[in-house]
Scaffold this active site. Structure first.
Site, PDB file in Angstrom:
ATOM      1  N   CYS A  88     -22.551  10.857  -7.334  1.00  0.00           N
ATOM      2  CA  CYS A  88     -22.832  10.040  -6.145  1.00  0.00           C
ATOM      3  C   CYS A  88     -22.674   8.573  -6.531  1.00  0.00           C
ATOM      4  O   CYS A  88     -23.215   8.142  -7.544  1.00  0.00           O
ATOM      5  CB  CYS A  88     -24.257  10.277  -5.663  1.00  0.00           C
ATOM      6  N   ASP A 120     -34.176  27.735  -3.247  1.00  0.00           N
ATOM      7  CA  ASP A 120     -34.348  26.338  -3.654  1.00  0.00           C
ATOM      8  C   ASP A 120     -33.304  25.495  -2.929  1.00  0.00           C
ATOM      9  O   ASP A 120     -32.379  26.040  -2.323  1.00  0.00           O
ATOM     10  CB  ASP A 120     -34.218  26.192  -5.176  1.00  0.00           C
ATOM     11  N   ASP A 121     -33.453  24.167  -3.023  1.00  0.00           N
ATOM     12  CA  ASP A 121     -32.561  23.314  -2.232  1.00  0.00           C
ATOM     13  C   ASP A 121     -31.281  22.947  -2.948  1.00  0.00           C
ATOM     14  O   ASP A 121     -30.288  22.619  -2.328  1.00  0.00           O
ATOM     15  CB  ASP A 121     -33.308  22.035  -1.837  1.00  0.00           C
ATOM     16  N   CYS A 154     -26.405  10.169   4.238  1.00  0.00           N
ATOM     17  CA  CYS A 154     -26.453  11.083   3.081  1.00  0.00           C
ATOM     18  C   CYS A 154     -27.081  12.433   3.471  1.00  0.00           C
ATOM     19  O   CYS A 154     -28.241  12.484   3.881  1.00  0.00           O
ATOM     20  CB  CYS A 154     -27.300  10.421   1.996  1.00  0.00           C
ATOM     21  N   CYS A 193     -34.237   4.446  -4.629  1.00  0.00           N
ATOM     22  CA  CYS A 193     -35.265   3.490  -4.246  1.00  0.00           C
ATOM     23  C   CYS A 193     -35.798   3.686  -2.834  1.00  0.00           C
ATOM     24  O   CYS A 193     -35.155   4.312  -2.005  1.00  0.00           O
ATOM     25  CB  CYS A 193     -34.715   2.065  -4.290  1.00  0.00           C
ATOM     26  N   CYS A 214     -22.473  12.408   4.949  1.00  0.00           N
ATOM     27  CA  CYS A 214     -21.759  12.316   3.671  1.00  0.00           C
ATOM     28  C   CYS A 214     -22.021  13.608   2.905  1.00  0.00           C
ATOM     29  O   CYS A 214     -23.164  14.056   2.807  1.00  0.00           O
ATOM     30  CB  CYS A 214     -22.279  11.118   2.875  1.00  0.00           C
ATOM     31  N   CYS A 238     -20.844  14.470  -2.832  1.00  0.00           N
ATOM     32  CA  CYS A 238     -21.174  15.091  -4.129  1.00  0.00           C
ATOM     33  C   CYS A 238     -20.816  16.579  -4.129  1.00  0.00           C
ATOM     34  O   CYS A 238     -20.797  17.216  -5.176  1.00  0.00           O
ATOM     35  CB  CYS A 238     -22.637  14.857  -4.501  1.00  0.00           C
ATOM     36  N   SER A 249     -39.661  21.960  -3.252  1.00  0.00           N
ATOM     37  CA  SER A 249     -38.357  21.611  -2.689  1.00  0.00           C
ATOM     38  C   SER A 249     -37.734  22.730  -1.863  1.00  0.00           C
ATOM     39  O   SER A 249     -36.917  22.485  -0.991  1.00  0.00           O
ATOM     40  CB  SER A 249     -37.412  21.194  -3.815  1.00  0.00           C
ATOM     41  N   GLY A 253     -29.695   1.963  -2.861  1.00  0.00           N
ATOM     42  CA  GLY A 253     -28.280   2.342  -2.789  1.00  0.00           C
ATOM     43  C   GLY A 253     -27.461   1.670  -3.870  1.00  0.00           C
ATOM     44  O   GLY A 253     -28.014   1.109  -4.817  1.00  0.00           O
TER      45      GLY A 253
HETATM   46  S1  SF4 Z   1     -22.580  11.709  -2.504  1.00  0.00           S
HETATM   47 FE1  SF4 Z   1     -24.201  13.251  -2.076  1.00  0.00          FE
HETATM   48  S2  SF4 Z   1     -26.116  12.283  -2.747  1.00  0.00           S
HETATM   49 FE2  SF4 Z   1     -24.566  10.647  -2.579  1.00  0.00          FE
HETATM   50  S3  SF4 Z   1     -24.806   9.804  -0.521  1.00  0.00           S
HETATM   51 FE3  SF4 Z   1     -23.246  11.407  -0.355  1.00  0.00          FE
HETATM   52  S4  SF4 Z   1     -24.385  13.288   0.139  1.00  0.00           S
HETATM   53 FE4  SF4 Z   1     -25.858  11.777  -0.575  1.00  0.00          FE
END
Ligand code: SF4
Length: 466
Positions: free
Chosen positions: A393, A356-357, A248, A9, A441, A444, A295, A115
């Site tokens: 995530c 690519d990302d 993130c 969002c 973070c 993932c 991207s 979130g």
């Molecule tokens: S788990 Fe990955 S996508 Fe989710 S907040 Fe952390 S870095 Fe971002």
């Protein structure tokens, strides 16, 4: 482009000391946040007496037609909030569109949220036991019910109390008829920035490009764990939670707009640095660097600069296909990629580094490699400017179900074979940290969740359903 993690969002808030075309300004801001959610959009405006919400499924341009805008143009409006949504909790139903509102002892409240709360189900259960009634299936309603429950506290104190009870990664804007509040979880996982209008008004937004479009000057980010609100025209602040910043990493890898600056770090230069580090970590003998549009563009620029291999326009993206809903046969899926992308003749006979990302399922990457080979590329070396995504995530990003994440079940060599590349390499975790230049973070990629994760049964249930 296709097969990417999806942001849940975008949120927006505005307060002005005098009447303004609030609905128009919020609509403009939402256009700048459209990439953060394309399934639903909503705006709530107030003039201190009346409070009107208009929301629906669809893009900002579809939802806010002239009829809806007319209903939002209330006399003397001076505050409001807005939201763009892509659902990761609660299905894609009209009643899950935001802003959500409740009537409470504090009057009517409206909320918009980016979130996830990892303990939303437990708190929802407690609230149900105390007689709360839920109208939606998304966890945003949990927060607004928590706030409404603290009848004896002021709105600011009740919101701070709810922040202390909720865990996870979230940015929230909420309003009553007089004021707008904005807050960020203690880890600052999801972004939120503050801007100032020329008339002394305040704007809160997920990303800086929304401020620019609304005519607001960037002031600062909302700090992790901070609650801010406007009182007598002044910005007030309360540091509710101890800040432990781990925003993130994907915001810089992919989600945020290329012209955004979050937590003091500009996204496009960070993407270029990711490409530069990637070129050092995973060099390739090649003639051309080709980005996957859009991207991979930033990282491809960086890869080209650091390696000295020229960047070229090897893939053309058709901007007119919009969101296609062609499903689900194999041939039709191939067509979906071909509808959007075509290889240009520059790749013929050349050794290509395709940048690519990220890779989620891997299917799209394989089809792009195939497109390049059909156009005569001699070799295709795939370089990805993030580490392999192996874990879900829990903070508002749809990374796809774990079983669909190709890197959770395949080695890099197996993925290389699956996508038919001559070589494949991902950026390392330390490479991401180095390129962004701050704590982030990376859950993932490594499964270490800095803002907590759902309890075992909830997590299992989510994984099974996913
Ligand atoms: S788990 Fe990955 S996508 Fe989710 S907040 Fe952390 S870095 Fe971002």
């Amino acid at each position: 482009m296709m097969d990417k993690p999806r942001e849940e969002c975008g949120v927006l808030g505005l307060w002005s000391p005098e009447p303004l075309p609030v609905a128009e300004l919020l609509q403009l801001g939402l256009f700048a946040l459209q990439h953060r959610g394309q399934e639903a959009a909503g705006i709530c405006v107030s003039n201190g007496k009346d409070l009107v919400i208009e929301k629906d499924l669809g893009l900002v341009s579809q939802v806010f037609d002239e009829t809806r805008m007319q209903r939002l143009r209330i006399q003397g409006a001076n505050l409001g909030i807005g939201h763009t949504r892509y659902s990761t909790t609660g299905s894609n139903l009209r009643f899950n569109a935001q802003p959500l509102s409740v009537r409470s002892s504090k009057g009517i409240l409206a909320i918009a949220h980016n979130g996830n709360f990892v303990n939303a189900l437990q708190i929802r259960q407690q609230l149900l036991e105390h007689g709360a009634v839920f109208q939606t299936t998304n966890d945003t309603e949990v927060m607004i019910n928590l706030i409404a429950r603290y009848a004896r506290l002021s709105l600011v104190e009740a919101t701070a109390r709810a922040m202390r009870e909720l865990k996870g990664g979230f940015s929230v804007v909420l309003m009553d008829r007089q004021t707008v509040l904005a807050l960020r979880d203690g880890n600052g996982v999801r972004p939120l920035v503050i801007g100032r209008l020329e008339n002394g008004g305040w704007v809160f937004a997920s990303e800086t490009p929304a401020l620019a479009l609304m005519g607001a000057r960037f002031v600062r980010d909302v700090r992790p764990g901070e609650l801010v609100w406007v009182e007598s025209g002044e910005l007030c602040s309360m540091q509710v939670l101890e800040p432990r910043p781990t925003p993130c990493a994907f915001e810089w890898i992919y989600f945020a707009r290329a012209d955004a600056t979050l937590d003091g770090i500009a996204t496009h230069p960070a993407r270029i640095r990711m490409g530069e580090v990637l070129a050092q970590e995973a060099p390739a003998e090649a003639d051309l660097v080709v980005p996957v549009p859009d991207s991979g563009i930033g990282a491809a620029i960086g890869y080209s600069r650091a390696s000295g291999i020229p960047l070229d326009y090897g893939l053309h993206k058709n901007p007119y296909t919009g969101r296609t809903f062609i499903q689900p046969t194999q041939e039709m899926r191939d067509l979906k990629v071909r509808l959007k992308l075509a290889a240009t003749p520059v790749v013929a006979g050349r050794r290509v580094v395709l940048v690519d990302d990220s890779i989620v399922r891997g299917t799209t990457s394989g089809r792009i490699v195939q497109l390049l080979r059909e156009a005569g590329a001699a070799e295709v070396h795939v370089r990805i400017s993030s580490p392999p995504i192996k874990f879900p995530c829990y903070y508002g990003i749809d990374t796809a179900a774990r079983k669909e994440l190709v890197a959770s079940t395949h080695s890099v060599e197996e993925i290389r074979q699956l996508i038919g590349a001559d070589s494949l390499a991902f950026l390392s975790e330390s490479g991401v940290r180095q390129a962004i230049g701050g704590p982030v973070c990376l859950a993932c990629f490594n499964g270490q969740y800095p803002a907590g994760q759902p309890e075992e049964e909830v997590r299992k249930e989510a994984l099974e359903q996913a």
